[in-house]
Design a protein around this motif. Sequence first.
Motif, short mmCIF file in Angstrom:
data_model
loop_
_atom_site.label_atom_id
_atom_site.label_comp_id
_atom_site.label_asym_id
_atom_site.label_seq_id
_atom_site.Cartn_x
_atom_site.Cartn_y
_atom_site.Cartn_z
N ALA A 36 0.85 -1.19 0.00
CA ALA A 36 0.00 0.00 0.00
C ALA A 36 0.89 1.25 0.00
N LEU A 37 0.38 2.31 -0.59
CA LEU A 37 1.11 3.58 -0.66
C LEU A 37 0.51 4.55 0.37
N THR A 38 1.37 5.18 1.17
CA THR A 38 0.89 6.08 2.22
C THR A 38 1.62 7.42 2.09
N THR A 39 0.86 8.51 2.13
CA THR A 39 1.43 9.85 2.12
C THR A 39 0.47 10.81 2.79
N ASN A 40 1.02 11.96 3.20
CA ASN A 40 0.15 12.97 3.77
C ASN A 40 -0.51 13.77 2.64
N LEU A 41 -1.69 14.31 2.92
CA LEU A 41 -2.43 15.06 1.93
C LEU A 41 -2.02 16.53 1.94
N HIS A 42 -2.31 17.23 0.87
CA HIS A 42 -1.93 18.63 0.69
C HIS A 42 -2.62 19.51 1.74
N ASN A 43 -1.83 20.33 2.44
CA ASN A 43 -2.33 21.26 3.46
C ASN A 43 -3.21 20.57 4.50
N SER A 44 -2.78 19.40 4.95
CA SER A 44 -3.59 18.65 5.90
C SER A 44 -2.68 17.83 6.79
N ARG A 45 -3.20 17.46 7.95
CA ARG A 45 -2.48 16.55 8.84
C ARG A 45 -2.94 15.11 8.61
N GLN A 46 -3.87 14.94 7.69
CA GLN A 46 -4.41 13.62 7.38
C GLN A 46 -3.45 12.85 6.46
N TYR A 47 -3.50 11.52 6.61
CA TYR A 47 -2.73 10.63 5.75
C TYR A 47 -3.70 9.82 4.90
N LEU A 48 -3.25 9.53 3.70
CA LEU A 48 -4.02 8.69 2.79
C LEU A 48 -3.19 7.45 2.49
#
Length: 194
Positions: free
Chosen positions: A100-112
């Motif tokens: 799975a690929l994990t990164t943080n989202l643009h201008n957010s503290r959320q991860y996808l």
Amino acid sequence: MADENEEEKKPGIVGKIVKLLTRLVMAAVLLGAGFAGGWFYFANPMSPAQSALSLLAPEPVDETAEGEGEGEGDGEPARIPREMPETPLFVTSYYQMDEALTTNLHNSRQYLQIGVGMSTQYGEQVTANVETHKVAIRSDILGVMSNFTEEQVAGADGRTELASAIKDTVNHRLEQLEGFGGVEDVFFTSFVLQ
């Protein structure tokens, strides 16, 4: 006395020939059974694709013959053969990234975190190219993911837009490296927003 016992234990030339002939006959019987089994199993002259198509399209009915089988003479409607589609059907090949690929989202503290699968109808060469260049493709996908905001990926339309952006990025990378993209669709095998 010892010589007589040894002579009795050793088979004669006739015994050796009988033993050899028995083995040859057994080998011929087994070989014949193998050929017969193979012929029985593979005797169908149609390929598997032709067999499947023959099940989908019934044989045409001779409407000139009256009183035979099904038809208007029996009070039953005549069978109408199905028309086969003009467009050929292609085999779809799938490729799923191992991790799975994990990164943080643009201008957010959320991860996808997403699991990515791809499909193509251009054959196994496209999936082999994706496997060969998966390090570069993973990097490109992570870059695309980090450009999306939390609000964009929260809805179904955003997920569709993300899948389309990933497809375009993967095809662009494959065109640079192999001269041809070929990825036709991108699927999410997992999708976690945290």
